[in-house]
Design a protein around this motif. Sequence first.
Motif, PDB file in Angstrom:
ATOM      1  N   VAL A 168      19.970  37.071  32.783  1.00 56.28           N
ATOM      2  CA  VAL A 168      20.096  37.677  34.116  1.00 56.28           C
ATOM      3  C   VAL A 168      20.257  39.187  33.998  1.00 56.28           C
ATOM      4  O   VAL A 168      19.626  39.955  34.744  1.00 56.28           O
ATOM      5  N   ALA A 169      21.094  39.644  33.073  1.00 54.97           N
ATOM      6  CA  ALA A 169      21.319  41.086  32.919  1.00 54.97           C
ATOM      7  C   ALA A 169      20.022  41.798  32.541  1.00 54.97           C
ATOM      8  O   ALA A 169      19.713  42.879  33.074  1.00 54.97           O
ATOM      9  N   ALA A 208      27.889  42.284  30.485  1.00 45.73           N
ATOM     10  CA  ALA A 208      26.636  42.602  29.789  1.00 45.73           C
ATOM     11  C   ALA A 208      25.951  43.801  30.426  1.00 45.73           C
ATOM     12  O   ALA A 208      25.425  44.670  29.722  1.00 45.73           O
ATOM     13  N   LEU A 209      25.964  43.879  31.742  1.00 45.45           N
ATOM     14  CA  LEU A 209      25.351  45.026  32.414  1.00 45.45           C
ATOM     15  C   LEU A 209      26.147  46.299  32.171  1.00 45.45           C
ATOM     16  O   LEU A 209      25.587  47.369  31.960  1.00 45.45           O
ATOM     17  N   ALA A 210      27.476  46.179  32.192  1.00 48.64           N
ATOM     18  CA  ALA A 210      28.315  47.365  31.996  1.00 48.64           C
ATOM     19  C   ALA A 210      28.104  47.981  30.623  1.00 48.64           C
ATOM     20  O   ALA A 210      28.218  49.193  30.451  1.00 48.64           O
ATOM     21  N   GLN A 211      27.790  47.162  29.659  1.00 45.95           N
ATOM     22  CA  GLN A 211      27.603  47.666  28.289  1.00 45.95           C
ATOM     23  C   GLN A 211      26.235  48.306  28.103  1.00 45.95           C
ATOM     24  O   GLN A 211      26.053  49.098  27.194  1.00 45.95           O
ATOM     25  N   THR A 212      25.270  47.958  28.953  1.00 45.30           N
ATOM     26  CA  THR A 212      23.900  48.421  28.708  1.00 45.30           C
ATOM     27  C   THR A 212      23.417  49.451  29.698  1.00 45.30           C
ATOM     28  O   THR A 212      22.495  50.210  29.391  1.00 45.30           O
ATOM     29  N   VAL A 262      34.497  39.340  29.103  1.00 42.95           N
ATOM     30  CA  VAL A 262      34.345  39.388  27.658  1.00 42.95           C
ATOM     31  C   VAL A 262      33.603  40.670  27.311  1.00 42.95           C
ATOM     32  O   VAL A 262      32.464  40.876  27.734  1.00 42.95           O
ATOM     33  N   GLY A 263      34.246  41.532  26.598  1.00 42.62           N
ATOM     34  CA  GLY A 263      33.586  42.770  26.212  1.00 42.62           C
ATOM     35  C   GLY A 263      33.546  43.813  27.298  1.00 42.62           C
ATOM     36  O   GLY A 263      32.810  44.785  27.196  1.00 42.62           O
ATOM     37  N   ALA A 264      34.318  43.668  28.390  1.00 45.34           N
ATOM     38  CA  ALA A 264      34.313  44.651  29.461  1.00 45.34           C
ATOM     39  C   ALA A 264      35.042  45.909  28.997  1.00 45.34           C
ATOM     40  O   ALA A 264      35.956  45.849  28.183  1.00 45.34           O
ATOM     41  N   PRO A 265      34.669  47.077  29.533  1.00 46.84           N
ATOM     42  CA  PRO A 265      35.351  48.309  29.128  1.00 46.84           C
ATOM     43  C   PRO A 265      36.795  48.309  29.591  1.00 46.84           C
ATOM     44  O   PRO A 265      37.142  47.724  30.603  1.00 46.84           O
ATOM     45  N   GLY A 317      18.682  60.167  38.641  1.00 48.71           N
ATOM     46  CA  GLY A 317      19.477  60.722  39.722  1.00 48.71           C
ATOM     47  C   GLY A 317      20.032  59.689  40.677  1.00 48.71           C
ATOM     48  O   GLY A 317      20.718  60.049  41.623  1.00 48.71           O
ATOM     49  N   MET A 318      19.761  58.398  40.471  1.00 45.48           N
ATOM     50  CA  MET A 318      20.222  57.333  41.357  1.00 45.48           C
ATOM     51  C   MET A 318      21.441  56.647  40.740  1.00 45.48           C
ATOM     52  O   MET A 318      21.410  56.261  39.579  1.00 45.48           O
ATOM     53  N   SER A 319      22.508  56.504  41.507  1.00 47.95           N
ATOM     54  CA  SER A 319      23.691  55.808  41.039  1.00 47.95           C
ATOM     55  C   SER A 319      23.476  54.303  41.134  1.00 47.95           C
ATOM     56  O   SER A 319      22.891  53.807  42.094  1.00 47.95           O
ATOM     57  N   ILE A 320      23.927  53.586  40.126  1.00 44.05           N
ATOM     58  CA  ILE A 320      23.770  52.124  40.072  1.00 44.05           C
ATOM     59  C   ILE A 320      25.151  51.502  40.135  1.00 44.05           C
ATOM     60  O   ILE A 320      26.053  51.888  39.388  1.00 44.05           O
ATOM     61  N   GLU A 321      25.291  50.526  41.029  1.00 43.98           N
ATOM     62  CA  GLU A 321      26.585  49.894  41.264  1.00 43.98           C
ATOM     63  C   GLU A 321      26.454  48.394  41.037  1.00 43.98           C
ATOM     64  O   GLU A 321      25.495  47.766  41.493  1.00 43.98           O
ATOM     65  N   ILE A 322      27.417  47.817  40.323  1.00 41.73           N
ATOM     66  CA  ILE A 322      27.436  46.376  40.081  1.00 41.73           C
ATOM     67  C   ILE A 322      28.494  45.760  40.989  1.00 41.73           C
ATOM     68  O   ILE A 322      29.653  46.170  40.959  1.00 41.73           O
ATOM     69  N   VAL A 323      28.093  44.795  41.799  1.00 41.54           N
ATOM     70  CA  VAL A 323      28.978  44.212  42.805  1.00 41.54           C
ATOM     71  C   VAL A 323      29.026  42.704  42.605  1.00 41.54           C
ATOM     72  O   VAL A 323      27.989  42.063  42.443  1.00 41.54           O
TER      73      VAL A 323
END
Length: 888
Positions: free
Chosen positions: A204-205, A235-239, A269-272, A289-295
């Motif tokens: 999914v990530a 997984a998304l936060a790490q990449t 697991v593995g989150a900052p 230039g675009m901010s990406i947000e995980i919700v």
Amino acid sequence: MTASTPVFPITPLLPQICDSLAAHPRLVLEAPPGAGKTTQVSLALLDAAWLAGQKIVMLEPRRIAARAAAQFMAQQLGETVGETVGYRIRFESKVSAATRIEVVTEGILTRLIQHDPELAGIGAIVFDEFHERHLAGDLGVALALDVQATLRPELRLLVMSATLDGERVAQWLDAPRISSPGRSFPVRIEHPPARAQESIEHHVARMARQALEENDGDVLAFLPGWREIARTQAALAQTLPSPIGRGVGGEGTGGAWHLAPPVPSSALVGAPSHPQGDSLWVAGGRRDGMSIEIVALHGELSLAEQQAALAPAETGTRRIVLATNVAESSITLPGIRAVIDAGLAREPRFDPNSGFTRLETVSISQASADQRAGRAGRVAAGTAYRLWPQSKRLEPARKAEIAQAELSALALELAAWGVRADSIDAMRWLEPPPAGALAQARELLIRLAALDADGRITALGRRMLELGASPRLAAAALRAPIELRALIADLLALMEARSPLRGEQARSDDFRARLAALHAWRDRRGATTRGEVDTGSLAAIEQVSKGWRRRLDVRTAASGVPDSHRVGELLLHAFPDRVARRDDSNPLRYTLANGRGARLHENTALHGEPWLVALDLRYDTRDSLILAAAPLDPRVLERDYPAQFTRERTLRWNDDRAAAEAFEEQRFGAIVLERRSVPVQPQDALPALLSAVRTKGIDVLPWSDQTRRLRARVLALRAWMPELGLVDVSDAALLATLDDWLAPYLDGKHRLDALKPEELSQALAARLDHEQRRVLDAQAPESLIVPSGQSRRLEYPDGEPPVLAVKLQELFGLADTPRVGGGRIPVTLHLLSPAGRPIQVTQDLKGFWERTYPEVRKELKGRYPRHPWPDDPWTATPTHRARPRPRH
């Protein structure tokens, strides 16, 4: 409605919907997601003449959707929630005297109907998202139909759905059916395969990053549960580049901070790691230039977190929304242009055989897949990435919860409505509740004292309904002493939530550790050791506990550490069937009061506890694994459940001795507390002996060869000549009729080996009367007289013609193959040499004499010179002897 009301695909159909309900009291409305049915239909009905100023109650299955729908409708009227439009969900209500549209969740609707069967002041009930087939929704429609049929024929019922077999539902309701087109743009469907050894979260990530590259707008990913959401977030936060900080407002490294409903970082697991609290967490970054947000979006978030997830993203920000199936329907997520669908959902499954409900990760239906994909085409053309092979076939629609859920809540509601076990069919069900699961639910309610022995609801049962908890938890809450009501409120909240423990503590099976974490957090507000608990979860549990304290009329919260057995004693009243006693021979194994086995894992925190109440188990065919439990002082059982203690005489079979044994046992439920050996009475032994035969099989009996052959003959003749009506003596038939044919011969015996083979033969022979035995001997004889004058035994192989093994010389002069079974079945001849060795197998004796015998004669004449080998076997004298030696 105001002039600024937006136009939806459903808008042109609103007059037709109003007219249909004016002419007919029921209606089925089919409209795909995004058509506007949830927020437009009820508003359109407000001024209907038939409504006469009464209220509309709209059932919305999910709390997130109920709040969102009420808020959107209120905005269209230029009002705030609680004026014309309000909502009521568990522990939360925004209604007033002016409210005419109430959006309610399922338990609220049932309470409305039970409190006032005439539904005074309510002119219509709208059932939204009926295709989800929740148990309470099916019950709500059944109750409303009953009200309409008996008390309020003018009451209007409107069933709405996005994906539904509308024709079937319309026939069930005897209602017109209206279908609305949706408003959607083309959605491209792709099936990107997973890489080797790639987990669903990393799949999914990876696809979320690809979707950002290939599409404009936001990305919505469907995952089965919060654990998968947490891992995908990590997984998304790490990449993703330049992780964003934490908080609301201000500037962070690589981009602005954003409010995002999270799964807390301590759950990942593995989150900052972040230095501040766990209540808010966003990871993301900038791309071009675009901010990406995980919700994250799931049902366990707080109101503020849910509202933030549903709000549009800030300008210059793109979102990746990780959601469970709460995002399938009813709620609007603005800006979605790509959908990633794992194709999975987590649903409860009840097993009547074990009595356990377990959450299972299952494949979604095709209807759900279509709804999910449609989210990508709400505002423009989009893409749906389905993470399963294109060749995979899904079930057409979701299974009804009523067919696979634990039914104690339903059974209690039906009892309160006056529906008895023998009148369940009087209710109108789209799918009736399964009889077995419903019977088991009633048994549990009787054990909880919510129903009496005749199935009528008790005063306690009515109070349980009023409380609004599941029957088990309601029983525990209402039987708790007044001074412990604050503590039971905490326990109810903890039982309904996932464990707040993290790290090594997350593996603890001692439920008291969860309570200790809640009280430590409450008493010291955040001083708990980081990594051991999820403070965001504890905050949500505290809110639910406050709700229970209000319902239980408790003013102050519990604190400190309760007595070591207190938790178990309180929750005992929810799970009296799961009281568990440790086995003497294995400290990790327990016997439950319901008779099933359970075990603790090797690193248990409950090692050595002699008594437990098991609160959560993972079902296994042998011993279920105890996931959460609390210690128990068995003296409380004598105080609160004296009727569960029994003293009775029991019998069991001893395999080693092959004999019946008798004991006098004291039990709590199925738990043996004390056992002493007593003499076996003749009348007691017989049931044990018969039970042993049923358990071990028919071969445990002392069958002689002669008796086995008799059975084979009877079975063969039954197959060849069914018109004779011979008794069935197959294994299954004999086991099913042991009481008829075997019991008289075992009566008075204590051991199976006391049964003699001759007695067993007599028992079997007695199954045939004189005429049947005569026919059996004639048509399936035990032996045949061959031309030599000797009697040779017939064998009766299962399912094959009988076999006659005979020396060749004994058949001289016999032209045709012998037949049995009324001449229908030719005997299979095993022709033997003078030494008894096989020469030929045939059912065509005539053909053997004509074609094969000359070759046999030539080959064997020299080997057996003392035996006759005539040229003409047709006229030769049959014999079983060799030729006599000539005298000198």
